[in-house]
Design an enzyme around this catalytic site. Structure first.
Site, PDB file in Angstrom:
ATOM      1  N   HIS A 158      -2.399  -7.320   0.200  1.00 32.65           N
ATOM      2  CA  HIS A 158      -2.936  -8.245  -0.792  1.00 32.65           C
ATOM      3  C   HIS A 158      -3.321  -7.491  -2.076  1.00 32.65           C
ATOM      4  O   HIS A 158      -2.886  -7.836  -3.178  1.00 32.65           O
ATOM      5  CB  HIS A 158      -4.153  -8.959  -0.191  1.00 32.65           C
ATOM      6  N   GLU A 159      -4.129  -6.458  -1.906  1.00 33.28           N
ATOM      7  CA  GLU A 159      -4.585  -5.707  -3.082  1.00 33.28           C
ATOM      8  C   GLU A 159      -3.419  -4.993  -3.767  1.00 33.28           C
ATOM      9  O   GLU A 159      -3.378  -4.875  -4.986  1.00 33.28           O
ATOM     10  CB  GLU A 159      -5.685  -4.704  -2.694  1.00 33.28           C
TER      11      GLU A 159
ATOM     12  N   HIS B 103      -1.926  -7.328  -6.183  1.00 30.90           N
ATOM     13  CA  HIS B 103      -2.693  -7.326  -7.438  1.00 30.90           C
ATOM     14  C   HIS B 103      -2.365  -6.079  -8.259  1.00 30.90           C
ATOM     15  O   HIS B 103      -2.177  -6.135  -9.465  1.00 30.90           O
ATOM     16  CB  HIS B 103      -4.198  -7.303  -7.135  1.00 30.90           C
TER      17      HIS B 103
ATOM     18  N   GLU C 217      -3.707 -13.900  -8.405  1.00 33.23           N
ATOM     19  CA  GLU C 217      -3.722 -14.226  -6.981  1.00 33.23           C
ATOM     20  C   GLU C 217      -2.316 -14.583  -6.479  1.00 33.23           C
ATOM     21  O   GLU C 217      -1.997 -14.332  -5.316  1.00 33.23           O
ATOM     22  CB  GLU C 217      -4.702 -15.381  -6.735  1.00 33.23           C
TER      23      GLU C 217
END
EC number: 3.4.17.19
Lengths: 491, 491
Positions: A265-266, A269, A295
């Site tokens: 997820h990170e 980003h 997101e």
């Protein structure tokens, strides 16, 4: 790159604001990672001083005049227009909201955070309610001061997602709610797995750290510009986009999915920040444009890519080599483990299917609070009954209900919808590309990243979110893609 | 604590300067520890902007006037006087040295550092000479602008050590040089060990890291306010004195003395910052007063305490448990290994006895360069012949001779003598206390630290170095103690 003399002057003035923002970013990162505990005594004072300084430079009369002048100029390039647009937005809050309100909000939220932490520990909403009341009241003032066209909540939404309106969010959920509920019914009928023994399994932390490093290597780990650390809450920060971008991961000791998917997820980003065009570096348009678009990138890597069968096939040899506890599980096992669907109480633990219902709940309550149709004191009961209606589960106490998220204590009302927006846009990108899983299956992550770079990342904040999406994909927020994606995946 | 209204206003203005300094400190620490390599592109720009901003706030007309006003006030407390004194000193450089000169110096030194690194790699002084010539020339201008009473070099010394003069340094070396040379002759005659097999022995890095952590624990490791990281060059930094102080260590893989004693050295610096009175925090007098006094604290812990038989007895069980390679060496073995005396070429590798002769060499050359008695082009030859005269060794090339240290490339002329000053003051403290080794032998480090806190640390920069030493010990720089200490130790 910059032709307008006025914009050149704006950038000259902005340079010190950028430098102070860079310092703030580093202080934020350090506070969450390496700072010794008592360091907070100095850090809090320093951050407050520097935040004030940034505000002072932003409100500098000459600077404001330059922005007004630039706004009138014709023939600005897209980048120049973006620079003026972003700075004008930043200024708007300070020029429209009276300083007393900003100050009061700062005071209340710093107290509210402490109160929220205590209230959550004791599962007692009444300890937090007076602060939330004050925050809602001030947010109403902020909304009025900022102005809006249709609904006061729109003014708050726009703080987190430029141009997002209640109308957009309503339209998204009017598609999502029935779509998700119908899918949930089907999954229940078909007996889609709701739990897995690995959820309780402890892992060897150094082994998992090594596995995650290998997985990120597979995706392309830009060694000279990126790093991974450990913090109590995972986050991504562009210390100096695109030269220095950092993520953090948390290790709790059981359920290796959590650090693995939070790292993915990170990383999603981070990719955004790492791929902003270098010519935009250190300018106001040199970072990702909004929370929702950001997101979408994290969810794309985490869910669309990360939880796909094709990706699992690529990374399962790494996982199996590093984590002996996986020896008895095949790829199909991992697929179901990574894609359990189980209506649950806690948003941050929710799966891809039920997640957006958690957001729907918060969105509805926030809107009703802002109009005053719902009082803060009514929240816990409403929360619990809505949870039961939407997800069929009921919190045993406020800690696992209305008190679970930190956002409101920070004064962030209007933030939650950006999470769903991310999911919506991620699914849209998946279909617009058309062959993501094919490329993942070949291990051609470079091609996937190049698509994201070309369509989203490189533009930084040059275009507002909706315009960026329309330019790149022909439309903005179409929730139909997300329903389709979920339907196809959980078929 | 602060009664003067003027000083209160000064501190109000200073708060943002402090905050910017805090950000600078963190950026410096991060650049040496965790920053990804390419992060430097943003970091360099941010540091330059913030340095300029600090200068701007320092030179603020209202602030300067407040300082002038405060200087005239009677009845200031010692702390208030200290605040005014320190800020006036900081201002002096910018008010006396013309901006063109400051700018030119910044430009030359940033180029000079790169040139020096290349020159050292190739062992070719001629590649660095043009930059050093320019630096010497500009330093002469700086000295004239700053002003001095007896010798232009005094103006440069004072930049690094408030109030230090050539006369002080001459007096120190007139005692040290004969004392050290006579001791060296005796040691040679008596066959004091010059080498040890452990110098070449590789160590297990995690084991040594754990051993160092235990040794620092023994001395009192303030967990909430202190941390140890790894960097290419060990250093100490007060990120927010006394709440957040950090040191770094370097691991090269052989000779475990190096990380151990460099950790003790930096821990000595850190203690100073950690023990500054909390009421001085975030004020201009809230950190250690000078390089020389700081070095006295690091040398005290590293040498006076760290290399003593008593300390070795306390830590040898830790070392032996963690480092199996020590199994065949007794405490007496360790004592000689930690206290080898060997005239050598490289300052940073020099032992306690020969170290100050390296400084003497640099001091003499610097003074002659500043007066113009020696030309930059003559340096290598002079360096080599002086090395032979003072230490009996001769560099084979400039990399292990005149090019070995980075300081001149930074424009730091007048810095080196503070190292010797540190050694001189450390020995003085040893005798003034009178029972340091007794306390170490009992493991009563708390009492040793309390003495240092009371005599030095707590005062921050309230008093100038000489005044601080005179108040605490009745005298300032008396090199006799150092000669006596060395004579007694190496008897």
């Amino acid at each position: 790159m910059i032709r307008s003399q006025t914009v050149k002057e704006i950038l000259d003035h902005y340079r010190v604001i950028w430098a102070l923002g860079h310092a703030q970013a580093l202080m934020g990162w350090d506070s969450e990672t390496y700072m010794p505990e008592e360091g907070v005594k100095g850090r809090a004072a320093a951050r407050a001083e520097i935040a004030q300084l940034i505000q002072r430079f932003m409100l500098d009369e000459k600077f404001v005049k330059l922005l007004d002048k630039a706004e009138e100029e014709r023939d600005l390039t897209d980048v120049e227009r973006g620079i003026v647009r972003v700075l004008k937005r930043d200024l708007r809050f300070y020029t429209r909201v009276p300083p007393e309100v900003v100050k009061e909000l700062a005071k209340v939220t710093s107290e509210a955070f402490v109160a929220w932490r205590g209230a959550k520990e004791k599962a007692r909403f009444d300890l937090f309610a007076p602060y939330l009341e004050k925050i809602v009241e001030l947010s109403r003032v902020v909304a009025e001061k900022l102005g809006y066209e249709e609904h006061p909540y729109d003014a708050l939404l726009d703080l987190y997602e430029e141009g997002l309106t209640s109308r957009d969010v309503e339209s998204i959920f009017s598609t999502l709610e029935p779509g998700i509920r119908s899918l949930l019914n089907k999954l229940e009928a078909r007996g889609w797995p709701r739990s897995h023994p690995l959820e309780e399994a402890p892992y060897d932390r150094p082994a998992l750290e090594a596995a995650i490093a290998e997985v990120l290597d597979l995706l392309g780990y830009p060694r000279g510009r990126f790093r991974v650390d450990v913090s109590p809450h995972p986050f991504t920060i562009g210390i100096a986009t695109p030269y220095d971008v950092r993520i953090t991961v948390r290790y709790r000791g059981v359920d290796f999915r959590e650090p693995l998917f939070s790292a993915l997820h990170e990383y999603g980003h981070a990719l955004y920040e790492l791929n902003v065009a270098e010519e935009l570096a250190m300018t106001p348009v040199g970072t990702g444009v909004s929370l929702g678009v950001h997101e979408s990138q994290s969810r794309f890597v985490e869910n669309v890519v990360g939880r796909s069968r094709e990706f699992i096939q690529r990374i399962s040899p790494i996982l199996r080599r590093r984590l002996p506890l996986l020896s008895k599980y095949g790829d199909e096992d991992l697929f179901y483990y990574f894609n359990l669907v189980r209506p649950s109480l806690i948003r941050t633990e929710a799966d891809e299917v039920t997640y957006n219902l958690h957001i729907l709940l918060r969105y509805r309550l926030e809107r009703l609070m802002i109009t005053g149709e719902v009082k803060v004191s009514q929240l816990p009961e409403l929360w619990n009954s809505e949870m039961e209606r939407l997800l069929g589960v009921k919190p045993r106490n406020d800690a696992e209900g209305v008190l679970q998220d930190v956002h409101w204590s920070h004064g962030s009302i209007g933030y939650f919808p950006t999470y769903t927006l991310g999911n919506v846009v991620a699914a849209m990108i998946y279909y617009k590309h058309g062959n993501v899983r094919g490329l993942v299956s070949e291990g051609n992550f470079a091609a996937v990243k190049e698509y994201l770079r070309e369509k989203i990342h490189r533009w930084g904040s040059v275009y507002p979110p909706k315009e960026l999406l329309r330019r790149s994909f022909g439309e903005a927020y179409n929730a139909g893609y997300l329903v389709k994606y979920l339907e196809e995946k959980y078929r």
